[in-house]
Design an enzyme around this catalytic site. Structure first.
Site, short mmCIF file in Angstrom:
data_model
loop_
_atom_site.label_atom_id
_atom_site.label_comp_id
_atom_site.label_asym_id
_atom_site.label_seq_id
_atom_site.Cartn_x
_atom_site.Cartn_y
_atom_site.Cartn_z
CB SER A 66 -9.00 -6.78 -2.45
OG SER A 66 -9.67 -5.71 -1.83
CE1 TYR A 72 -4.27 -1.01 1.61
CE2 TYR A 72 -5.89 -1.62 3.27
CZ TYR A 72 -4.93 -1.98 2.34
OH TYR A 72 -4.64 -3.31 2.13
CE LYS A 124 -5.62 -3.01 -1.26
NZ LYS A 124 -4.91 -3.79 -2.30
#
Length: 279
Positions: free
Chosen positions: A135, A149, A153
């Site tokens: 991660s 993004y 994550k």
């Protein structure tokens, strides 16, 4: 030192490449997936049968199941699954196209989920193993201009944290790796930028447009980070999170402290919606 067998997605560059090189050098076996044919031919030539390569796009779920299943069938046991394949996509929400949105979530979120789901029956059957999920501190903290993004994550961290509780009774440990900035090709090779809208030129979202500026190198050493990731497998029980880099620690601590302070300020008002009548 215990010799292990590893399955790592995305070994052609970055953390995946560094981990693979270190593992093979110390005598472990690695099954590595790539998307660019020929990108790891040097490792194949040097390490022979200890390094097996499979072409895989993690957004292709049938292929994920086939490649994972074949790896377990051929090797008998795989000790560690590493979800490493992924890339960055920066841009404000309305700058990102529908195609870009679906592609980054299919890769960074759904791809890791499907690799994990494909491996779990084999890990249970063999009595345990480890899952390492790459991660970033961006799975807990946010910056403007990186919403898609962060979406992937934050999503994969939630999936992994819950899954860790599900699979602990089977001897399967889960670790979420949260590195800070590292001198890999993430920023200069795989990072994708949305087409800028002029309306965002003077807003915080524009800060990410300088992400590929090579005059501002990242702080972290990817080889040292890879070593820490590998070493984490020796820890029992598995650490749920592995923080790598002083910048990661700084951003995570600030984000979690701010979040906790906001929640604590609502301790009394939160209870106002409780049912108080006895039944």
């Amino acid at each position: 030192m215990t010799r292990r067998t590893w399955f790592i997605t995305g070994v052609n560059s970055g953390f995946g490449r560094h981990m693979t090189e270190q593992l093979l050098e110390r005598g472990d076996k690695v099954v590595g997936t790539i998307r660019r044919p020929g990108s790891v031919d040097d490792l194949v030539a040097e390490y022979g049968d200890r390094f097996r390569v499979a072409s895989l796009d993690v957004t292709d779920t049938p292929a994920v199941k086939e490649v994972v299943g074949r790896a377990f069938a051929e090797l008998g046991r795989i000790d560690v699954i590493v979800n490493n394949a992924g890339y960055g996509l920066f841009g404000a929400a309305e700058e990102v196209t529908d195609e870009q949105l679906l592609r980054v979530l299919d890769t960074n979120l759904v791809g890791s989920i499907q690799v994990t789901r494909a491996a779990l029956p084999y890990l249970r059957a063999q009595g345990g193993g480890r899952i390492l999920q790459m991660s970033t501190y961006g799975g807990q903290a946010t910056h403007p201009g990186a919403c898609m993004y962060h979406a992937g994550k934050w999503g994969i961290e939630g999936f992994m944290e819950s899954t860790a509780k599900d699979v602990a009774p089977f001897g399967i440990g889960v670790t979420i790796v949260e590195p800070g900035g590292a001198r890999t090709e993430f920023r200069y090779g795989s990072l994708r930028m949305a087409t800028p809208l002029p309306e965002y030129d003077d807003t915080p979202a524009a800060m990410t447009r300088a992400a590929q500026d090579r005059s501002r190198p990242s702080l972290g050493d990817p080889a040292l980070m890879a070593t820490r990731i590998i070493d984490s497998v020796e820890q029992t029980p598995a650490p749920l999170r592995l923080v790598l880099g002083s910048d990661s620690y700084r951003f995570l601590r600030a984000a979690l402290s701010e979040r906790l302070a906001e929640i604590e300020a609502q301790r009394d008002t939160a209870a106002l919606t409780d049912i108080t009548d006895s039944v």
